[in-house]
Design an enzyme around this catalytic site. Sequence first.
Site, PDB file in Angstrom:
ATOM      1  N   TYR A   1      -1.332  -0.669  10.528  1.00 52.79           N
ATOM      2  CA  TYR A   1      -1.547  -1.065   9.133  1.00 52.79           C
ATOM      3  C   TYR A   1      -0.347  -0.626   8.290  1.00 52.79           C
ATOM      4  O   TYR A   1       0.211  -1.419   7.516  1.00 52.79           O
ATOM      5  CB  TYR A   1      -2.842  -0.428   8.616  1.00 52.79           C
TER       6      TYR A   1
ATOM      7  N   SER B   1       0.848  -1.197   0.000  1.00 53.16           N
ATOM      8  CA  SER B   1       0.000   0.000   0.000  1.00 53.16           C
ATOM      9  C   SER B   1       0.884   1.247   0.000  1.00 53.16           C
ATOM     10  O   SER B   1       2.026   1.200   0.492  1.00 53.16           O
ATOM     11  CB  SER B   1      -0.865   0.006   1.264  1.00 53.16           C
TER      12      SER B   1
HETATM   13  N1  LIG Z   1      -8.882  -0.625  -0.714  1.00 51.87           N
HETATM   14  C1  LIG Z   1      -7.814   0.127  -0.573  1.00 51.87           C
HETATM   15  O1  LIG Z   1      -7.899   1.360  -0.542  1.00 51.87           O
HETATM   16  C2  LIG Z   1      -6.444  -0.488  -0.483  1.00 51.87           C
HETATM   17  C3  LIG Z   1      -5.348   0.357  -0.688  1.00 51.87           C
HETATM   18  C4  LIG Z   1      -4.071  -0.176  -0.633  1.00 51.87           C
HETATM   19  C5  LIG Z   1      -3.891  -1.524  -0.382  1.00 51.87           C
HETATM   20  N2  LIG Z   1      -4.971  -2.325  -0.172  1.00 51.87           N
HETATM   21  C6  LIG Z   1      -4.719  -3.736   0.085  1.00 51.87           C
HETATM   22  O2  LIG Z   1      -5.334  -4.492  -0.930  1.00 51.87           O
HETATM   23  C7  LIG Z   1      -5.670  -5.783  -0.421  1.00 51.87           C
HETATM   24  C8  LIG Z   1      -7.121  -6.076  -0.755  1.00 51.87           C
HETATM   25  O3  LIG Z   1      -7.932  -5.143  -0.074  1.00 51.87           O
HETATM   26  P1  LIG Z   1      -9.414  -4.754  -0.538  1.00 51.87           P
HETATM   27  O4  LIG Z   1      -9.482  -3.284  -0.515  1.00 51.87           O
HETATM   28  O5  LIG Z   1      -9.799  -5.502  -1.746  1.00 51.87           O
HETATM   29  O6  LIG Z   1     -10.238  -5.237   0.748  1.00 51.87           O
HETATM   30  P2  LIG Z   1     -11.429  -6.285   0.943  1.00 51.87           P
HETATM   31  O7  LIG Z   1     -12.504  -6.053  -0.065  1.00 51.87           O
HETATM   32  O8  LIG Z   1     -11.779  -6.197   2.400  1.00 51.87           O
HETATM   33  O9  LIG Z   1     -10.746  -7.686   0.632  1.00 51.87           O
HETATM   34  C9  LIG Z   1      -9.906  -8.318   1.553  1.00 51.87           C
HETATM   35  C10 LIG Z   1      -9.862  -9.799   1.244  1.00 51.87           C
HETATM   36  O10 LIG Z   1      -8.956 -10.415   2.171  1.00 51.87           O
HETATM   37  C11 LIG Z   1      -9.551 -11.636   2.604  1.00 51.87           C
HETATM   38  N3  LIG Z   1      -9.012 -12.046   3.893  1.00 51.87           N
HETATM   39  C12 LIG Z   1      -9.061 -11.389   5.084  1.00 51.87           C
HETATM   40  N4  LIG Z   1      -8.475 -12.120   6.035  1.00 51.87           N
HETATM   41  C13 LIG Z   1      -8.042 -13.267   5.429  1.00 51.87           C
HETATM   42  C14 LIG Z   1      -7.361 -14.423   5.886  1.00 51.87           C
HETATM   43  N5  LIG Z   1      -7.005 -14.583   7.169  1.00 51.87           N
HETATM   44  N6  LIG Z   1      -7.082 -15.405   4.986  1.00 51.87           N
HETATM   45  C15 LIG Z   1      -7.450 -15.276   3.680  1.00 51.87           C
HETATM   46  N7  LIG Z   1      -8.094 -14.209   3.198  1.00 51.87           N
HETATM   47  C16 LIG Z   1      -8.387 -13.216   4.068  1.00 51.87           C
HETATM   48  C17 LIG Z   1     -11.049 -11.344   2.635  1.00 51.87           C
HETATM   49  O11 LIG Z   1     -11.784 -12.553   2.460  1.00 51.87           O
HETATM   50  P3  LIG Z   1     -12.449 -13.418   3.642  1.00 51.87           P
HETATM   51  O12 LIG Z   1     -12.985 -12.447   4.659  1.00 51.87           O
HETATM   52  O13 LIG Z   1     -13.497 -14.214   2.927  1.00 51.87           O
HETATM   53  O14 LIG Z   1     -11.360 -14.281   4.158  1.00 51.87           O
HETATM   54  C18 LIG Z   1     -11.216 -10.495   1.389  1.00 51.87           C
HETATM   55  O15 LIG Z   1     -11.398 -11.321   0.259  1.00 51.87           O
HETATM   56  C19 LIG Z   1      -5.352  -5.748   1.074  1.00 51.87           C
HETATM   57  O16 LIG Z   1      -4.092  -6.331   1.293  1.00 51.87           O
HETATM   58  C20 LIG Z   1      -5.304  -4.257   1.384  1.00 51.87           C
HETATM   59  O17 LIG Z   1      -4.466  -3.989   2.486  1.00 51.87           O
HETATM   60  C21 LIG Z   1      -6.244  -1.843  -0.217  1.00 51.87           C
END
Ligand SMILES: NC(=O)c1ccc[n+]([C@@H]2O[C@H](COP(=O)([O-])OP(=O)(O)OC[C@H]3O[C@@H](n4cnc5c(N)ncnc54)[C@H](OP(=O)(O)O)[C@@H]3O)[C@@H](O)[C@H]2O)c1
Length: 247
Positions: free
Chosen positions: A135, A122
């Site tokens: 985070y 990130s």
């Molecule tokens: N959205 C943003 O602004 C942003 C910005 C920078 C980076 N990111 C990064 O991008 C990635 C995806 O985020 P997102 O925004 O798409 O969020 P999201 O919609 O909340 O997706 C997160 C995913 O992680 C899975 N997860 C959580 N705990 C887990 C575990 N213990 N084992 C396996 N899967 C797990 C969840 O599935 P289950 O709950 O079904 O397990 C879900 O599919 C993350 O690493 C986040 O830090 C996001």
Amino acid sequence: MNRFPGKIVLITGASSGFGAAMTRAFTAEGARAVPASRSTGCDVTRREDVDKLVAQTVEQYGRLDILINNAGIGLRAPFEHTRIADAEALFDVNFFGAFHCVQAVLPVMQRQRAGHIINIASVAGFLGVPHTSIYSASKAALIAFTDSLRLEVKRDGIAVTCVCPGRANDTGFDAHTKTHGPTAKYAVPGRLTTDVVVRAVLNVAEHPRAMVIVPPYGRLLRLANTFAPRAVDRYLHKHLPRMPVTP
Ligand SMILES: NC(=O)c1ccc[n+]([C@@H]2O[C@H](COP(=O)([O-])OP(=O)(O)OC[C@H]3O[C@@H](n4cnc5c(N)ncnc54)[C@H](OP(=O)(O)O)[C@@H]3O)[C@@H](O)[C@H]2O)c1
């Protein structure tokens, strides 16, 4: 379009947000996407779940070309309100989840003498904003890990990439973020969407690079934070509008 014909792509955190969109996009480009999340029986904090999924994938397809460590959770709290149990749980997913997955796939990729590991970190990993210290720390750890690993496994024909997205509001991230204490939520300038992040991931999967920052102004922030951190602090104080305080 068929940019990844027959490529086997394991994507963690694939039940929503970036991961679900990447699964669809790789499949549309001819890849065999293997989605992993707790709802599909692969919790990345559990080494046995990860080992089982990797073994099943290799048994079914005979190889594993790309691993995308995307599973991640958030935590929003002033540091003094941050509970150690929540901080450890966050590192277990955001950092040690990637640790388990990389250790599980490395022998397979080393045998193949080919493979690509893509870690989703990130912008927060190199630019802290208030109330996201843990985070940010987990993503900074992931960035440093990615850099070391890339140098270690280059000789095995394995590419390693870090993708650093800025804030995208169209995923489940906020809903999955724990909040403690009086927090201010900051709106980061620009409007990044999942589509843009997914496009960047597919591009780097096709043409591996060390690091990708989306949107591109994130690169400027990174440079500025390295060479003029006080100016960046002043900029952030001025431009991160304070949203209503949540209890
Ligand atoms: N959205 C943003 O602004 C942003 C910005 C920078 C980076 N990111 C990064 O991008 C990635 C995806 O985020 P997102 O925004 O798409 O969020 P999201 O919609 O909340 O997706 C997160 C995913 O992680 C899975 N997860 C959580 N705990 C887990 C575990 N213990 N084992 C396996 N899967 C797990 C969840 O599935 P289950 O709950 O079904 O397990 C879900 O599919 C993350 O690493 C986040 O830090 C996001």
